[in-house]
Design a protein around this motif. Structure first.
Motif, PDB file in Angstrom:
ATOM      1  N   SER A   1       0.804  -1.222   0.000  1.00  0.00           N
ATOM      2  CA  SER A   1       0.000   0.000   0.000  1.00  0.00           C
ATOM      3  C   SER A   1       0.834   1.268   0.000  1.00  0.00           C
ATOM      4  N   VAL A   2       2.137   1.147  -0.218  1.00  0.00           N
ATOM      5  CA  VAL A   2       3.022   2.316  -0.155  1.00  0.00           C
ATOM      6  C   VAL A   2       2.549   3.359  -1.156  1.00  0.00           C
ATOM      7  N   SER A   3       2.497   4.596  -0.675  1.00  0.00           N
ATOM      8  CA  SER A   3       1.951   5.685  -1.476  1.00  0.00           C
ATOM      9  C   SER A   3       2.463   7.009  -0.949  1.00  0.00           C
ATOM     10  N   ILE A   4       2.534   7.983  -1.824  1.00  0.00           N
ATOM     11  CA  ILE A   4       2.892   9.333  -1.419  1.00  0.00           C
ATOM     12  C   ILE A   4       1.922   9.867  -0.363  1.00  0.00           C
ATOM     13  N   MET A   5       0.713   9.355  -0.355  1.00  0.00           N
ATOM     14  CA  MET A   5      -0.280   9.785   0.627  1.00  0.00           C
ATOM     15  C   MET A   5       0.178   9.488   2.056  1.00  0.00           C
ATOM     16  N   GLY A   6       1.036   8.496   2.235  1.00  0.00           N
ATOM     17  CA  GLY A   6       1.544   8.159   3.563  1.00  0.00           C
ATOM     18  C   GLY A   6       2.356   9.279   4.191  1.00  0.00           C
ATOM     19  N   LEU A   7       2.849  10.210   3.375  1.00  0.00           N
ATOM     20  CA  LEU A   7       3.637  11.320   3.924  1.00  0.00           C
ATOM     21  C   LEU A   7       2.812  12.206   4.850  1.00  0.00           C
ATOM     22  N   MET A   8       1.493  12.173   4.736  1.00  0.00           N
ATOM     23  CA  MET A   8       0.666  12.955   5.653  1.00  0.00           C
ATOM     24  C   MET A   8       0.779  12.419   7.077  1.00  0.00           C
ATOM     25  N   ASN A   9       1.253  11.184   7.224  1.00  0.00           N
ATOM     26  CA  ASN A   9       1.420  10.567   8.541  1.00  0.00           C
ATOM     27  C   ASN A   9       2.836  10.721   9.085  1.00  0.00           C
ATOM     28  N   ASP A  10       3.738  11.267   8.301  1.00  0.00           N
ATOM     29  CA  ASP A  10       5.142  11.443   8.699  1.00  0.00           C
ATOM     30  C   ASP A  10       5.316  12.813   9.348  1.00  0.00           C
ATOM     31  N   LYS A  11       4.804  12.958  10.542  1.00  0.00           N
ATOM     32  CA  LYS A  11       4.809  14.249  11.250  1.00  0.00           C
ATOM     33  C   LYS A  11       6.221  14.698  11.627  1.00  0.00           C
ATOM     34  N   GLU A  12       7.137  13.756  11.802  1.00  0.00           N
ATOM     35  CA  GLU A  12       8.512  14.084  12.205  1.00  0.00           C
ATOM     36  C   GLU A  12       9.417  14.343  11.000  1.00  0.00           C
ATOM     37  N   HIS A  13       8.885  14.187   9.793  1.00  0.00           N
ATOM     38  CA  HIS A  13       9.652  14.358   8.557  1.00  0.00           C
ATOM     39  C   HIS A  13      10.902  13.473   8.542  1.00  0.00           C
ATOM     40  N   ALA A  14      10.695  12.223   8.916  1.00  0.00           N
ATOM     41  CA  ALA A  14      11.777  11.241   8.961  1.00  0.00           C
ATOM     42  C   ALA A  14      12.045  10.624   7.593  1.00  0.00           C
ATOM     43  N   VAL A  15      11.112  10.799   6.665  1.00  0.00           N
ATOM     44  CA  VAL A  15      11.213  10.174   5.349  1.00  0.00           C
ATOM     45  C   VAL A  15      11.502  11.248   4.298  1.00  0.00           C
ATOM     46  N   LYS A  16      12.536  11.011   3.503  1.00  0.00           N
ATOM     47  CA  LYS A  16      12.893  11.917   2.401  1.00  0.00           C
ATOM     48  C   LYS A  16      12.180  11.439   1.140  1.00  0.00           C
ATOM     49  N   LEU A  17      11.470  12.323   0.470  1.00  0.00           N
ATOM     50  CA  LEU A  17      10.773  11.988  -0.766  1.00  0.00           C
ATOM     51  C   LEU A  17      11.705  12.148  -1.958  1.00  0.00           C
ATOM     52  N   LEU A  18      11.851  11.076  -2.725  1.00  0.00           N
ATOM     53  CA  LEU A  18      12.632  11.077  -3.955  1.00  0.00           C
ATOM     54  C   LEU A  18      11.665  10.840  -5.108  1.00  0.00           C
ATOM     55  N   VAL A  19      11.728  11.671  -6.135  1.00  0.00           N
ATOM     56  CA  VAL A  19      10.797  11.557  -7.260  1.00  0.00           C
ATOM     57  C   VAL A  19      11.590  11.491  -8.558  1.00  0.00           C
ATOM     58  N   ASP A  20      11.383  10.425  -9.311  1.00  0.00           N
ATOM     59  CA  ASP A  20      11.993  10.343 -10.633  1.00  0.00           C
ATOM     60  C   ASP A  20      11.409  11.466 -11.496  1.00  0.00           C
ATOM     61  N   GLU A  21      12.281  12.135 -12.246  1.00  0.00           N
ATOM     62  CA  GLU A  21      11.861  13.282 -13.049  1.00  0.00           C
ATOM     63  C   GLU A  21      10.723  12.956 -14.018  1.00  0.00           C
ATOM     64  N   ASP A  22      10.620  11.720 -14.468  1.00  0.00           N
ATOM     65  CA  ASP A  22       9.562  11.358 -15.417  1.00  0.00           C
ATOM     66  C   ASP A  22       8.171  11.393 -14.782  1.00  0.00           C
ATOM     67  N   VAL A  23       8.084  11.241 -13.464  1.00  0.00           N
ATOM     68  CA  VAL A  23       6.786  11.287 -12.778  1.00  0.00           C
ATOM     69  C   VAL A  23       6.145  12.657 -12.955  1.00  0.00           C
ATOM     70  N   LYS A  24       6.950  13.699 -12.937  1.00  0.00           N
ATOM     71  CA  LYS A  24       6.421  15.058 -13.039  1.00  0.00           C
ATOM     72  C   LYS A  24       5.928  15.400 -14.439  1.00  0.00           C
ATOM     73  N   LYS A  25       6.270  14.596 -15.430  1.00  0.00           N
ATOM     74  CA  LYS A  25       5.878  14.863 -16.817  1.00  0.00           C
ATOM     75  C   LYS A  25       4.419  14.501 -17.095  1.00  0.00           C
ATOM     76  N   ASP A  26       3.860  13.589 -16.311  1.00  0.00           N
ATOM     77  CA  ASP A  26       2.485  13.156 -16.534  1.00  0.00           C
ATOM     78  C   ASP A  26       1.499  14.149 -15.923  1.00  0.00           C
ATOM     79  N   GLU A  27       0.334  14.267 -16.541  1.00  0.00           N
ATOM     80  CA  GLU A  27      -0.688  15.179 -16.037  1.00  0.00           C
ATOM     81  C   GLU A  27      -1.287  14.690 -14.717  1.00  0.00           C
TER      82      GLU A  27
END
Length: 181
Positions: free
Chosen positions: A114-140
Motif C-alpha cells: 500500500s506504499v503511497s505518497i499519501m503516507g507522507l501525511m502521517n510522517d509528522k517528524e519528517h523522517a522520510v525523504k521523498l525522492l521523485v523520478d523526473e519522469d513522474v512530473k511529466k504526466d498530467e
C-alpha cells in the motif's frame, strides 16, 4: 471496477487510514477520482487499475540506508526498473535496501503493498525523504493508493506538488533514473 468522483459515499467498512486520506485531500480542496478493487498484489491487477484510471500508477518504494538511520520514499514510473546503484550514487547513500514493514507502519502508517505518497501525511517528524523520478512530473496525473491497496486514486500531478506536498511539509528531491541494464 469503475471510476468514481471523490470519496466513497459510505465509509463504514473502510479503514481509518483510508478515510483520513480522503479527509486530508478534501480539506486541501484537491479533486480526485477513485476506483475500488481487489488488493493490488500483482502486476495484472495494477494493469487493470491503470486502464480504469487512464493513468500509469507510480511505483512507490520505501527504502533505507544500511544503518536504518535514513528513510526514503521513491516515486518512479511503474514500468521503469529500479536499480539501487543508480539511485545510491545520486543521493550519496550507499547500501540502500527495502525498509522493514515495521518501519513502514511506524513512519507512514502504511502496510506492504500500500506504499503511497499519501503516507507522507502521517510522517509528522519528517523522517522520510521523498525522492521523485523526473519522469513522474511529466504526466498530467499521478495514480496512487489512499494508504490502502484496495482503492486507487487519480490526482493531478500539479496538485500533488503544489498543494499536497507543501501541506505535509515534504520537499521532493528530483532524481534521474534510467532503469536499464
Amino acid at each position: 471496477m469503475k471510476l468514481l468522483k471523490g470519496r466513497p459515499e459510505n465509509c463504514e467498512e473502510r479503514q481509518s487510514r483510508e478515510i483520513r486520506t480522503y479527509d486530508f485531500l478534501d480539506n486541501l480542496g484537491i479533486e480526485y477520482e477513485r476506483t475500488d478493487h481487489e488488493a493490488a498484489g500483482t502486476m495484472e491487477v495494477c494493469n487493470e487499475i491503470d486502464k480504469i484510471l487512464d493513468v500509469t500508477i507510480c511505483k512507490n518504494l520505501f527504502l533505507c540506508n544500511k544503518q536504518k538511520t535514513k528513510f526514503y520514499l521513491l516515486m518512479m514510473p511503474g514500468d521503469k526498473k529500479f536499480k539501487t546503484k543508480e539511485l545510491s550514487s545520486q543521493i550519496n547513500s550507499a547500501r540502500l535496501s527495502f525498509a522493514s514493514p515495521e518501519d513502514m507502519l511506524k513512519y507512514l502508517d502504511i502496510e506492504p503493498g500500500s506504499v503511497s505518497i499519501m503516507g507522507l501525511m502521517n510522517d509528522k517528524e519528517h523522517a522520510v525523504k521523498l525522492l521523485v523520478d523526473e519522469d513522474v512530473k511529466k504526466d498530467e496525473y499521478i495514480g496512487c493508493h489512499p494508504c490502502i491497496n484496495t482503492s486507487s486514486l487519480k490526482i493531478k500531478t500539479v496538485d500533488i506538488f503544489d498543494k499536497f506536498l507543501p501541506a505535509v511539509g515534504h520537499e521532493p528531491e528530483i532524481v534521474h533514473l534510467v532503469g536499464e541494464d
